[in-house]
Design an enzyme around this catalytic site. Structure first.
Site, PDB file in Angstrom:
ATOM      1  N   PHE A  70       2.041  64.008  67.550  1.00 39.11           N
ATOM      2  CA  PHE A  70       1.906  64.993  66.460  1.00 39.11           C
ATOM      3  C   PHE A  70       3.210  65.210  65.699  1.00 39.11           C
ATOM      4  O   PHE A  70       3.381  66.230  65.040  1.00 39.11           O
ATOM      5  CB  PHE A  70       1.377  66.338  66.999  1.00 39.11           C
TER       6      PHE A  70
ATOM      7  N   ARG B 209       9.085  67.386  51.473  1.00 38.94           N
ATOM      8  CA  ARG B 209       7.629  67.246  51.452  1.00 38.94           C
ATOM      9  C   ARG B 209       6.957  68.594  51.203  1.00 38.94           C
ATOM     10  O   ARG B 209       5.919  68.656  50.544  1.00 38.94           O
ATOM     11  CB  ARG B 209       7.110  66.604  52.747  1.00 38.94           C
TER      12      ARG B 209
ATOM     13  N   ALA C 232       3.998  60.048  59.201  1.00 33.34           N
ATOM     14  CA  ALA C 232       3.638  60.143  57.793  1.00 33.34           C
ATOM     15  C   ALA C 232       2.241  59.579  57.529  1.00 33.34           C
ATOM     16  O   ALA C 232       1.952  59.098  56.436  1.00 33.34           O
ATOM     17  CB  ALA C 232       4.674  59.442  56.906  1.00 33.34           C
TER      18      ALA C 232
ATOM     19  N   GLU D  75      -2.530  63.102  58.902  1.00 32.68           N
ATOM     20  CA  GLU D  75      -2.059  64.444  58.580  1.00 32.68           C
ATOM     21  C   GLU D  75      -2.961  65.252  57.650  1.00 32.68           C
ATOM     22  O   GLU D  75      -3.117  66.464  57.847  1.00 32.68           O
ATOM     23  CB  GLU D  75      -0.659  64.357  57.949  1.00 32.68           C
TER      24      GLU D  75
END
Lengths: 812, 487
Positions: free
Chosen positions: A261, A343, A543, A745
């Protein structure tokens, strides 16, 4: 309407026969799938435990470890002075010593290590250290850190020193028709302006398998490190640096992780380096497993954020400008925070065209564990302000929040982000229309409004929120992958690639791709551990890019071998090359048919190379940090969720009653695996926003150090009515692997709909005209306090509606 | 003669049956967990350690014992906090013991079919919890999918971080339709060794127990061990001597009397289930949220009282009920009221050489009502931030009588809320009375901020629970839901 996959209606045989399940599924259910701590361990293997700093900020005055050395079973005690190479395991920037030296910068930082015959003895020995510290006042409030100029990134990389905005997007214009882009003017001119503030909590990864590494010496002065890491190449590199050895002497290997994760992207390296150092000193093999409480204290988490927003909008709810400030609490060191806050900024628009916009990101230093990658990598925290603003605007204007959201979505006419990337496939409008209908949003909205009007104690809330998530590493060089494909003479195939398996089904997808390219049955393709001596210089499996990059590299390797085999067959059998295809476990050329095994044996006899490497680099991506503009993402993945919550206004308890999700994965590589990612991501996101509360005391000690106090969702928390569908009929516009899209994600952020639905339920206590502040995680405590606050404010504002607010008894 | 051979070291065996095969072991220190036995001694590593505190369920194993008819029944337990010595005479089944040859057990097959695993680390524990559920349902001839409540109860103690649980629930619903596994009713279960040493004492009668108490004053008492064992697994404290209450015959019984029940100290929560469901529904509902099925199968009501945690779920209920406790020990037996039992933070009136023998639950008389709820961050397997229990009788005059209210999480012990009781006693419930009662909470309690909740939430939440109780007592049974369960 395009046909959707409706998993719920499919019988299991159909659901499972079409595509393979997880490659280790049988190993998982029988207990045969081994994790590092399950391995027998080399002869004479020892165990390592670490002493953690009890203080969040202090100078180390004196370390007396003599008692530690005298404890039963102790073989070695290691401090920073024993490190032959660099005492540094920072992923991007320096700042993360393997062992603290002169100062400690967070409670839980590793200070010394003990090697003993058993883990129990090593752990017991740790308690006998006598270390004198000179305590310093810790920085623990990120907003205060920013005011004081305490940030984690060195000043030289910024254009001007903080606390001025680290990355001021200035007037990053996104509307071609506007000639000047001044967000302050846009906000001045806006018919309505509102502002808000929110605190977004962090999140512990709580991978079920804690951090672990095992190292052993090879007989040629090399070292082998088994690591539970998403980034074996970085483990290899940092082990080499800590030991002052060349990279080729170190092999890092990952068979599988018990969950990652993001928590094992950079954080696993310290364990590998520590174990390797112990091997280097003692010769014996060493296993280093962090017990849960140590793991939770020593390793970083999702960044908590302090967000502020000011938005301008017109009478219809359309945004005209937005000024969003994001303060990421990075902890004591940079780690991956540059990318995480970037991000967050890239996702401050979520799925909406912001108008004139300024997004400012700050990277605050605090004396806590260095916060790190966690599924979404800042994206989730960055989306929260605009999603909060959408609800606020709707309540200000008396509109349904869904209508305000729809009014602001990116579409063909509004398709440039605040950082200048053109969106070529804005699927979100159609996706939401479809979901709105399939979830009966409007009917349920009416029913819920009617229910709430009559229900004094229990309130319901409903929300539909979208997700747009950019796919690619924002660090350009990481967007590459390698693979090694080998065919053996019995026709069996072995593939290795740079990606790691943490449960997401990457290996299964890669095997599928290889089997398809070679035209052979899935079972012929086997995948083995990810090893740095098979595929070098790999990127982290992160990612969401694992399949995008590695399946493409594997495909390129397979294409190389396929062409080689076809060339060989054409020459061998004198067949026209253009008529040859590999399919159905063999080679076909009109009437001619050569079985796969025979083809391979003949190719071998014909001295054809039966192994090949493959490489892939994502095309077309670039980003200029100085101007804050570019195309950082190869493409976007889209999705939306409708969540319904039921809330008890007396206690703040709530249930997520029903969730409908429609999610875009392009052309799915494996619908069963993708659905697992969507559901798992959603529930993990729900945990982040609801029950998963990290707590520290006033001195910076983490109080939530295990599952007794840190509550991830249990089975009973997952929505019982959970309807998940994949958006069909929209292959990726970009040439990704079989036009699929990344899925790791993006679904996590679908859970913002739960938070929004809770706010909706709370707002019903004030006739839906006031937008409640609801920081996260929205525990029952925060929900109850928000209910009380809005009732008090509403009672003050509108005494005429007082009757509705008093609790049930008064109505009887 | 009380002292039988075992205590003198003639028989030091730990005898159990492991996945169908008999095992005899010696030199197992008292504190050794079942997990350490499996992983280190047997080298079977399918059973995982996720937390070492009984909270995640990755270490779930099935413990089988025979009923009087000779049928095997299994319950799940957290191997990470289970003393290995408590496996004496049991059939221990782990994830390695389910498949026969290439044939997966139906539970395993259903998990594969429905993509119930991702990273796989929690999977062995999930499989074992589902195995216990499936085994019991097949025993009862239930050939239908378990309902959502049953599945959530079965899996409440198994955390999965990857799947979001839907796929696992689907597997749970599908397993019944797969062919029955090989019957294990013929497994020959090695009988328990009469006793063991290694510092783990297993008295089988009160007399043996009391003798051991006098001989080993330093020994700790253990029943379920679901709290005590954490001192070893998390705090690394040695537990060299343990006296196990769970095999004392006299403590394993529920004895019904005219006006109530004596609950022996060895009775597990699970064994209380049917009694509570029938006679104390509010207690029963609360029990479903106490720990997990793994915990409820091991832990005892007496343990929850004797460890005197301020956040125990059951003490407020027993305070509201006015329970009595029988204390026994080397100086003889005595009885105390629950009100007098707790003396401070984690302290009770129990002195050295004494143990809590049984708990008397008074039967609710006609018209008497017991209400109890807890508040926690997570619904299942979480510790109370606030616990509130209320017992009263509504007289024919519509007034509340004999009101007893108690809270947990609000002070250093579970405590009666005397001011609240006074505000309610003799009153007809209305808004004003409720208001007075809620205000009285702050007179009774001055709770603290801690990791589970703030002082403000504790007071506000307790007031909310009081309001809920008042709604329930005055309920007109109309269609408007007053709790989430009623929606």
């Amino acid at each position: 309407m395009r046909k959707l996959i409706q998993f719920g209606s499919l019988p299991s045989a159909t659901a499972t026969a079409a595509v393979p399940g997880h490659d280790s599924a049988i190993g998982h259910v029988t207990g045969q799938a081994a994790y590092i701590d399950d391995l027998p361990g080399p002869k004479g293997m020892h165990h390592l435990a670490v002493g953690l700093s009890p203080h969040s900020s202090a100078r180390v005055l004196h370390m007396d470890l003599s008692e530690v050395r005298r404890q039963p079973g102790v073989i070695d005690v290691i401090t920073a002075a024993d490190i032959p190479g660099h005492n540094e395991v920072g992923a991007v920037y320096p700042g993360d010593p393997l062992l603290a030296e002169k100062e400690v910068r967070y409670a839980g930082q590793m200070v010394f290590a003990v090697v003993a015959d058993t883990l129990y003895n090593a752990r017991c020995a740790v308690a006998h250290a006598r270390i004198d510290y000179h305590l310093q006042t810790p920085a623990l409030d990120p907003a205060a850190s920013i005011r004081a100029g305490l940030t984690v990134l060195p000043e030289h990389i910024h254009e001007r020193p903080l606390p001025a905005p680290a990355l001021d997007r200035g007037a990053a214009m996104s509307d071609d028709t506007q000639t000047s882009g001044n967000v302050d003017k846009a906000l001045q001119r806006a018919p309505h302006v509102l502002e808000g503030e929110q605190f977004i909590g962090g999140q512990e990864h709580f991978y079920l398998e804690g951090q672990i590494a095992q190292a052993e010496a090879l007989d040629d002065n090399g070292l082998r490190v088994l690591t539970s890491s998403q980034h074996p190449s970085e483990v290899q590199k940092l082990v080499a640096e800590v030991l002052a050895m060349p990279l080729h002497a170190i092999v890092a290997e990952v068979r599988r992780m018990g969950g990652g994760f993001g928590g094992k992207e950079s954080q696993a390296a310290a364990l590998g380096a520590m174990a390797a150092l112990a091997v280097h000193r003692n010769g014996c093999a060493v296993r280093f497993r962090l017990p849960r409480a140590d793991d939770m204290q020593a390793t970083g988490k999702r960044h908590p954020f302090h967000n502020r927003y000011r938005v301008g909008f017109d009478d219809t709810g359309r945004l005209t400008g937005a000024d969003i400030t994001l303060i990421g609490n990075c902890g004591h060191s940079p780690d991956l925070s540059e990318g995480v806050v970037d991000r967050a900024m890239f996702h401050a628009d979520n799925a909406y065209y912001l108008g004139d916009a300024r997004v400012t990101g700050h990277r605050a230093m605090t004396h806590t564990a260095s916060n790190t990658a966690f599924r979404g990598f800042g994206g989730p925290q960055g989306m929260m302000p605009i999603e909060g603003a959408m609800d606020d605007i709707a309540r200000t204007l008396g509109l349904d929040p869904l209508d305000v959201r729809k009014r602001n979505l990116y579409d063909e006419a509004h398709c440039e982000t605040h950082y200048g990337q053109h969106i070529d496939q804005p699927l979100i409008g159609e996706l939401i229309e479809t979901l709105e209908a399939s979830s009966d949003y409007r009917t349920r909205r009416r029913e819920i409004t009617a229910f709430n009007a009559k229900s004094p104690v229990i309130r319901k809330g409903l929300a539909l929120t979208p997700v747009k998530f950019g796919i690619s590493f924002t660090a350009r060089h990481l967007n590459q992958a390698g693979a090694l494909l080998m065919i053996y003479t019995d026709g069996s195939v072995l593939i290795n690639h740079g990606g790691t398996e943490m449960g997401q089904g990457l290996h299964t997808k890669v095997c599928q791709v290889v089997a398809k390219e070679l035209g052979i049955a899935h079972h012929r393709v086997r995948i083995s551990a990810t090893r740095t001596d098979k595929v070098p210089n790999t990127s982290p499996t992160a990612a969401s890019s694992g399949a995008d990059l590695n399946a493409m590299a594997a495909r390129n390797a397979a294409i190389t071998l396929r062409e080689r085999l076809v060339d060989f067959a054409a020459g061998w059998r004198g067949l026209p090359r253009e008529q040859l295809t590999l399919e159905a476990d063999g080679l076909s050329a009109g009437e001619t048919r050569i079985e796969w095994s025979e083809l391979i044996q003949q190719a071998y006899l014909g001295r054809v190379s039966l192994s090949a490497t493959g490489h892939y680099a994502t095309p077309e991506i670039y980003y200029d940090r100085k101007t804050g503009r570019g195309r950082p993402f190869f493409y976007y993945a889209w999705g939306a969720a409708v969540s319904e919550v039921h809330m008890d206004t007396l206690t703040g308890e709530y249930r997520v009653a029903r969730v409908d999700i429609l999610h875009d994965v392009g052309d799915s590589l494996n619908p069963a695996i993708d659905r697992g990612q969507i559901e798992g991501g959603f529930v993990q996101g729900m945990g982040w926003l609801t029950t998963e509360e990290l707590r520290w005391d006033a001195e910076g000690h983490l109080l939530t150090t295990g599952p007794a106090t840190y509550k991830i969702p249990a089975c009973g928390d997952a929505p019982r009515d959970f309807r998940v569908a994949l958006l069909e009929g929209h292959p990726n516009s970009q040439a990704t692997i079989y036009r699929s899209k990344a899925v790791g994600e993006p679904p996590l952020m679908l859970a913002i709909s739960v938070w929004s639905a809770l706010r909706d339920a709370i707002a019903s206590l004030a006739d839906d005209h006031t937008s409640p502040r609801l920081d996260t995680p929205a525990t029952p405590e925060r929900v109850l306090m928000a209910c009380r606050a809005i009732r008090e404010a509403h009672a003050h504002d509108a005494p005429s509606t007082r009757k509705e607010m008093t609790h049930a008894l008064s109505e009887k | 003669m009380v002292m039988t051979s075992g205590y003198h070291g003639e028989s030091t065996m730990l005898t159990l049956t492991f996945n169908g095969h008999p095992r005899q072991l010696d030199n197992i220190p008292a504190q050794t967990t079942a997990l350490a036995l499996l992983r280190d001694r047997f080298a079977t590593c399918g059973t995982k350690e996720g937390c070492a505190s009984g909270d995640c369920g990755a270490c779930t194993i099935a413990i089988g014992t025979r009923d009087d008819a000779g049928h095997l029944h299994y319950h799940g337990a957290n191997a990470c906090i289970l003393p290995a010595h408590q496996l004496q005479g049991c059939h221990v089944v782990t994830v390695e013991g389910l498949a026969h040859g290439d044939g997966l057990h139906p539970v395993q097959q259903a998990m594969v079919d429905h993509h119930g695993s991702q990273c796989g680390f929690c999977t062995p524990g999930i499989v074992m919890s589902l195995f216990c559920l499936d085994h019991e349902r097949r025993h009862h001839g239930l050939d239908s999918p378990p309902d959502d409540d049953t599945i959530d109860a079965a899996l409440g103690g198994n955390l999965c971080r990857c799947t979001g649980y839907r796929a696992i629930r689907d597997a749970a619903r599908a397993m019944h339709a797969l062919p029955s596994p090989v019957s294990d009713d013929t497994v020959d279960i090695a009988p328990a060794a009469r006793s063991t040493t290694d510092g783990f004492y297993r008295p089988e009668s009160r007399r043996e127990l009391i003798t051991l108490l006098s001989q080993h004053p330093q020994a700790r008492l253990i029943a379920g061990g679901t709290d005590l064992m954490l001192e070893h697994t998390l705090a690394l404290k040695p537990l060299p001597e343990l006296i196990d209450l769970s095999s004392v015959a006299e403590l394993k019984h529920i004895k019904e009397e005219k006006s109530g029940w004596w609950i022996g100290a060895g009775v597990t929560y699970h064994q209380l289930t049917s009694l509570l469901a029938e006679h104390y529904p509010a207690f029963h509902t609360l029990l479903e949220r106490l720990g997990s099925q793994q915990i409820r199968h091991r832990a005892t009501l007496a343990g929850n009282l004797a460890n005197a945690s301020p956040i125990g779920d059951t003490p407020p209920i027993l305070l509201a009920l006015g329970a009595r406790l029988r204390i026994n020990g080397i100086r003889g037996a005595r009885e105390v009221f629950i009100d007098d039992f707790f003396t401070g933070y984690r302290r009770t009136v129990l002195t050295e050489g004494e143990y809590l023998d049984a708990i008397y639950l008074p039967r609710l008389r006609n018209g008497e009502q017991l209400l109890a709820w807890k508040l926690s961050k997570r619904r299942d397997d979480d510790i109370s931030a606030v616990m509130l229990a209320l017992r009263t009788v509504i007289g024919e005059d519509g007034r509340l009588h004999e009101v007893r209210v108690a809270c947990g999480g609000m002070a250093e012990t579970s405590q009666r809320a005397r001011h609240v009781e006074a505000a309610l006693e003799g009153q007809v419930l209305d808004d004003e009375v409720l208001n007075d009662a809620c205000n009285a909470l702050a007179e009774d309690f001055s709770p603290i901020d801690d990791v589970r909740a703030s002082r403000d939430y504790r007071l506000a939440g307790a007031a909310g629970l009081l309001a809920r109780a008042c709604h329930r007592l005055t309920s007109r049974h109309d269609a408007i839901p007053m709790t989430l369960e009623e929606v």
